[in-house]
Design a protein around this motif. Structure first.
Motif, PDB file in Angstrom:
ATOM      1  N   ILE A  29       0.912  -1.195   0.171  1.00 53.36           N
ATOM      2  CA  ILE A  29       0.048   0.243  -0.018  1.00 53.36           C
ATOM      3  C   ILE A  29       0.790   1.034  -0.189  1.00 53.36           C
ATOM      4  O   ILE A  29       1.798   1.268   0.856  1.00 53.36           O
ATOM      5  CB  ILE A  29      -1.155   0.193   1.362  1.00 53.36           C
ATOM      6  CG1 ILE A  29      -1.869  -1.214   1.104  1.00 53.36           C
ATOM      7  CG2 ILE A  29      -1.983   1.335   1.260  1.00 53.36           C
ATOM      8  CD1 ILE A  29      -2.855  -1.261   2.370  1.00 53.36           C
ATOM      9  N   VAL A  30       0.600   2.204  -1.055  1.00 57.72           N
ATOM     10  CA  VAL A  30       1.428   3.359  -0.956  1.00 57.72           C
ATOM     11  C   VAL A  30       0.619   4.617  -0.595  1.00 57.72           C
ATOM     12  O   VAL A  30      -0.624   4.797  -0.879  1.00 57.72           O
ATOM     13  CB  VAL A  30       1.917   3.586  -2.568  1.00 57.72           C
ATOM     14  CG1 VAL A  30       2.709   4.973  -2.456  1.00 57.72           C
ATOM     15  CG2 VAL A  30       2.610   2.424  -3.141  1.00 57.72           C
ATOM     16  N   VAL A  31       1.204   5.330   0.449  1.00 59.33           N
ATOM     17  CA  VAL A  31       0.502   6.515   0.874  1.00 59.33           C
ATOM     18  C   VAL A  31       1.505   7.720   0.561  1.00 59.33           C
ATOM     19  O   VAL A  31       2.699   7.725   0.997  1.00 59.33           O
ATOM     20  CB  VAL A  31       0.791   6.361   2.496  1.00 59.33           C
ATOM     21  CG1 VAL A  31       0.093   7.679   3.120  1.00 59.33           C
ATOM     22  CG2 VAL A  31      -0.289   5.158   3.034  1.00 59.33           C
ATOM     23  N   GLU A  32       0.890   8.643  -0.248  1.00 56.11           N
ATOM     24  CA  GLU A  32       1.344   9.790  -0.583  1.00 56.11           C
ATOM     25  C   GLU A  32       0.699  11.122  -0.015  1.00 56.11           C
ATOM     26  O   GLU A  32      -0.590  11.157   0.118  1.00 56.11           O
ATOM     27  CB  GLU A  32       1.376   9.836  -2.094  1.00 56.11           C
ATOM     28  CG  GLU A  32       1.463  10.906  -2.911  1.00 56.11           C
ATOM     29  CD  GLU A  32       2.978  11.789  -2.355  1.00 56.11           C
ATOM     30  OE1 GLU A  32       3.058  12.856  -2.253  1.00 56.11           O
ATOM     31  OE2 GLU A  32       3.825  10.793  -2.789  1.00 56.11           O
ATOM     32  N   ARG A  33       1.367  12.274   0.514  1.00 57.50           N
ATOM     33  CA  ARG A  33       0.942  13.324   1.092  1.00 57.50           C
ATOM     34  C   ARG A  33       0.416  14.264   0.052  1.00 57.50           C
ATOM     35  O   ARG A  33      -0.665  15.107   0.491  1.00 57.50           O
ATOM     36  CB  ARG A  33       1.939  14.100   2.111  1.00 57.50           C
ATOM     37  CG  ARG A  33       3.094  14.598   1.206  1.00 57.50           C
ATOM     38  CD  ARG A  33       4.254  15.410   2.283  1.00 57.50           C
ATOM     39  NE  ARG A  33       5.286  15.791   1.407  1.00 57.50           N
ATOM     40  CZ  ARG A  33       6.425  15.137   1.734  1.00 57.50           C
ATOM     41  NH1 ARG A  33       6.462  14.156   2.111  1.00 57.50           N
ATOM     42  NH2 ARG A  33       7.503  15.740   1.154  1.00 57.50           N
ATOM     43  N   HIS A 117      -4.449  -1.778 -10.720  1.00 53.93           N
ATOM     44  CA  HIS A 117      -5.405  -1.384  -9.536  1.00 53.93           C
ATOM     45  C   HIS A 117      -4.773  -1.022  -8.179  1.00 53.93           C
ATOM     46  O   HIS A 117      -5.224  -1.781  -7.055  1.00 53.93           O
ATOM     47  CB  HIS A 117      -6.807  -2.031  -9.227  1.00 53.93           C
ATOM     48  CG  HIS A 117      -7.586  -2.391 -10.780  1.00 53.93           C
ATOM     49  ND1 HIS A 117      -8.469  -1.366 -11.230  1.00 53.93           N
ATOM     50  CD2 HIS A 117      -7.948  -3.494 -11.320  1.00 53.93           C
ATOM     51  CE1 HIS A 117      -9.023  -1.651 -12.283  1.00 53.93           C
ATOM     52  NE2 HIS A 117      -8.653  -2.885 -12.367  1.00 53.93           N
ATOM     53  N   ALA A 118      -3.605  -0.597  -8.361  1.00 53.51           N
ATOM     54  CA  ALA A 118      -2.894  -0.543  -7.205  1.00 53.51           C
ATOM     55  C   ALA A 118      -3.649   0.138  -6.212  1.00 53.51           C
ATOM     56  O   ALA A 118      -4.204   1.263  -6.169  1.00 53.51           O
ATOM     57  CB  ALA A 118      -1.333   0.195  -7.575  1.00 53.51           C
ATOM     58  N   ALA A 119      -3.080   0.006  -4.507  1.00 54.01           N
ATOM     59  CA  ALA A 119      -3.707   0.680  -3.640  1.00 54.01           C
ATOM     60  C   ALA A 119      -2.571   1.905  -3.420  1.00 54.01           C
ATOM     61  O   ALA A 119      -1.633   1.797  -2.858  1.00 54.01           O
ATOM     62  CB  ALA A 119      -3.716  -0.334  -2.418  1.00 54.01           C
ATOM     63  N   ILE A 120      -3.026   3.098  -3.942  1.00 53.82           N
ATOM     64  CA  ILE A 120      -2.297   4.256  -3.729  1.00 53.82           C
ATOM     65  C   ILE A 120      -3.451   5.191  -3.016  1.00 53.82           C
ATOM     66  O   ILE A 120      -4.306   5.739  -3.356  1.00 53.82           O
ATOM     67  CB  ILE A 120      -1.720   4.910  -4.668  1.00 53.82           C
ATOM     68  CG1 ILE A 120      -0.835   3.754  -5.637  1.00 53.82           C
ATOM     69  CG2 ILE A 120      -1.112   5.974  -4.590  1.00 53.82           C
ATOM     70  CD1 ILE A 120      -0.362   4.335  -7.033  1.00 53.82           C
ATOM     71  N   VAL A 121      -2.774   5.915  -1.743  1.00 57.95           N
ATOM     72  CA  VAL A 121      -3.887   6.747  -0.874  1.00 57.95           C
ATOM     73  C   VAL A 121      -2.877   8.042  -1.236  1.00 57.95           C
ATOM     74  O   VAL A 121      -1.838   8.322  -0.817  1.00 57.95           O
ATOM     75  CB  VAL A 121      -3.691   6.387   0.283  1.00 57.95           C
ATOM     76  CG1 VAL A 121      -4.757   7.558   1.204  1.00 57.95           C
ATOM     77  CG2 VAL A 121      -4.501   5.017   0.612  1.00 57.95           C
ATOM     78  N   PHE A 122      -3.727   9.019  -1.871  1.00 58.78           N
ATOM     79  CA  PHE A 122      -3.044  10.434  -2.269  1.00 58.78           C
ATOM     80  C   PHE A 122      -3.664  11.390  -1.108  1.00 58.78           C
ATOM     81  O   PHE A 122      -4.750  10.944  -0.534  1.00 58.78           O
ATOM     82  CB  PHE A 122      -3.590  10.955  -3.660  1.00 58.78           C
ATOM     83  CG  PHE A 122      -2.742  10.335  -4.745  1.00 58.78           C
ATOM     84  CD1 PHE A 122      -1.437  10.521  -5.060  1.00 58.78           C
ATOM     85  CD2 PHE A 122      -3.341   9.215  -5.515  1.00 58.78           C
ATOM     86  CE1 PHE A 122      -0.619  10.066  -5.906  1.00 58.78           C
ATOM     87  CE2 PHE A 122      -2.597   8.512  -6.527  1.00 58.78           C
ATOM     88  CZ  PHE A 122      -1.505   8.979  -6.752  1.00 58.78           C
TER      89      PHE A 122
END
Length: 391
Positions: A29-33, A117-122
């Motif tokens: 899971i990728v988390v981006e600010r 459908h990658a899990a990336i949270v912007f």
């Protein structure tokens, strides 16, 4: 939420790591600010070492890169009013490099992420790392005012110099090394055909660089004072200064036009070590920054991710942790090699405020030696092209 690898930062390093892990069957899971558009709008590096090109090809990210990237055999230097001198990298070390903008690479990575459908949270705010020494580290963050948490086996910080990952390593463990340079680079982007080769200039007025992003997008830089106001640099003033520093022959080939982007960036070198603390790893700009003179920043991020994805794949495939245990020392050897080369290139090509007449003559003598010695050219070519990855 639960995943195997929690990645902070969806720039090139974090996005590429997530992509490589997916190809090895490892969840992340990728988390981006920042927002997705903000990441894509960043105007950054544009030179890929051949090792980086091969990493992207092996990852299936090569179609657009090979179609639109420009392969170079070397780069040129100009100084002292003489004609441009070409460092033939292909001749000396049998390698090349490629001009391909980081923005395009980021677009390719996001396109691939969309397909899987990658899990990336912007737009994740207040990101924090918790319990990095435990078997279950985690990250917390807020999205739209709602608190979220991701538990993982490993956390990887690819979140840049100002990110949350590196501060999670205690000061009693972390050592940092930093050098600030007393000038900046004024860069512009223009929708004009670039010069056929990258050209570095050492001039009495300061450093200059002619680079490129694609056949109709040029990137140019001139050394400037950190106190300069961008408003004082009109397009006309920039083009006049650039062509003067490149000299009459090279400068006369520059096609000028309106700038579509203009900015001033400071130059510095920064290294943090170690790059691992328990089950927390740092990569890319979270761990190191180099002046862009040697074109190493993006390539170091790719090499970090290459080492780390290989290590995590060995761990999950067969429980082999040798590469995980060696990640920090292996990555740092390459980092310090690139830091030294970037420092050398910066020192060789820029005019420093405190530079004396002796310093200037010594600088010119080193450039003359580089032009006259095949061994010196080979040493520069080897480092500019990029050293091979450790096995």
């Amino acid at each position: 939420m639960r995943t195997q690898v929690a990645i902070i930062g969806a720039g090139p390093a974090g996005s590429l790591l997530s992509h490589l892990l997916h190809r090895s069957g490892i969840d992340s899971i990728v988390v981006e600010r920042s927002s997705r558009n903000h990441v894509l709008d960043r105007i950054r590096a544009g030179v890929l070492e051949w090792g980086s090109v091969e990493v992207l090809r092996a990852a299936g990210l090569d179609a657009r890169m090979d179609a639109e990237g420009h392969v170079h055999d070397g780069a040129a230097l100009v100084w002292g009013g003489r004609e441009a001198f070409f460092i033939d990298i292909n001749r000396h070390v049998g390698s090349h490099f490629m001009s391909y903008g980081q923005t395009k690479m980021q677009e390719d990575l996001y396109a691939a992420a969309d397909v899987r459908h990658a899990a990336i949270v912007f737009e994740a705010a207040n990101v924090e790392v918790h319990n990095p020494l435990s078997d279950r580290p985690s990250i917390t963050f807020d999205v739209g005012g709602i608190a979220e948490r991701v538990d993982a086996d490993y956390v990887v910080g690819c979140d840049g110099y100002h990110g949350a990952a590196r501060p999670a390593i205690p000061d009693t463990v972390l050592r940092t090394f930093e050098k600030e340079y007393p000038f900046g680079w004024l860069g512009i982007m223009s929708e004009t055909p670039p010069l056929p080769d990258l050209v570095y200039a050492n001039h009495a007025n300061g450093f200059a660089l002619a680079s490129q992003r694609n056949p109709m997008l040029s990137r140019y830089y001139v050394q400037c004072s950190l106190d300069d106001d961008l408003a004082d640099w009109s397009d006309d003033r920039f083009w006049s200064e650039l062509t003067t520093r490149l000299g009459s022959t090279v400068g006369g080939q520059v096609v000028t036009g309106p700038s579509i982007e203009k900015s001033i960036a400071p130059l510095r070198s920064f290294v943090a070590e170690p790059m691992r603390y328990g089950n927390l790893f740092i990569a890319g700009d979270a761990a190191h920054i180099v002046p862009p003179t040697g074109a190493k920043g993006l390539n170091l991020a790719i090499s970090d991710v290459h080492y780390l994805s290989r290590a995590l794949t060995a761990h999950y495939d067969g429980g082999d942790d040798e590469y995980l245990d060696r990640y920090s020392e292996m990555a740092l050897r390459r980092v310090w090699s690139a830091v030294r080369f970037s420092w050398w290139m910066t020192t060789l090509l820029h005019r420093f405020p405190e530079q004396t007449a002796f310093d200037q003559r010594a600088q010119e003598a080193e450039l003359d030696y580089l032009a006259s010695s095949m061994h010196a050219q080979a040493a520069m070519a080897e480092q500019y092209a990029g050293l091979p990855f450790e096995s």
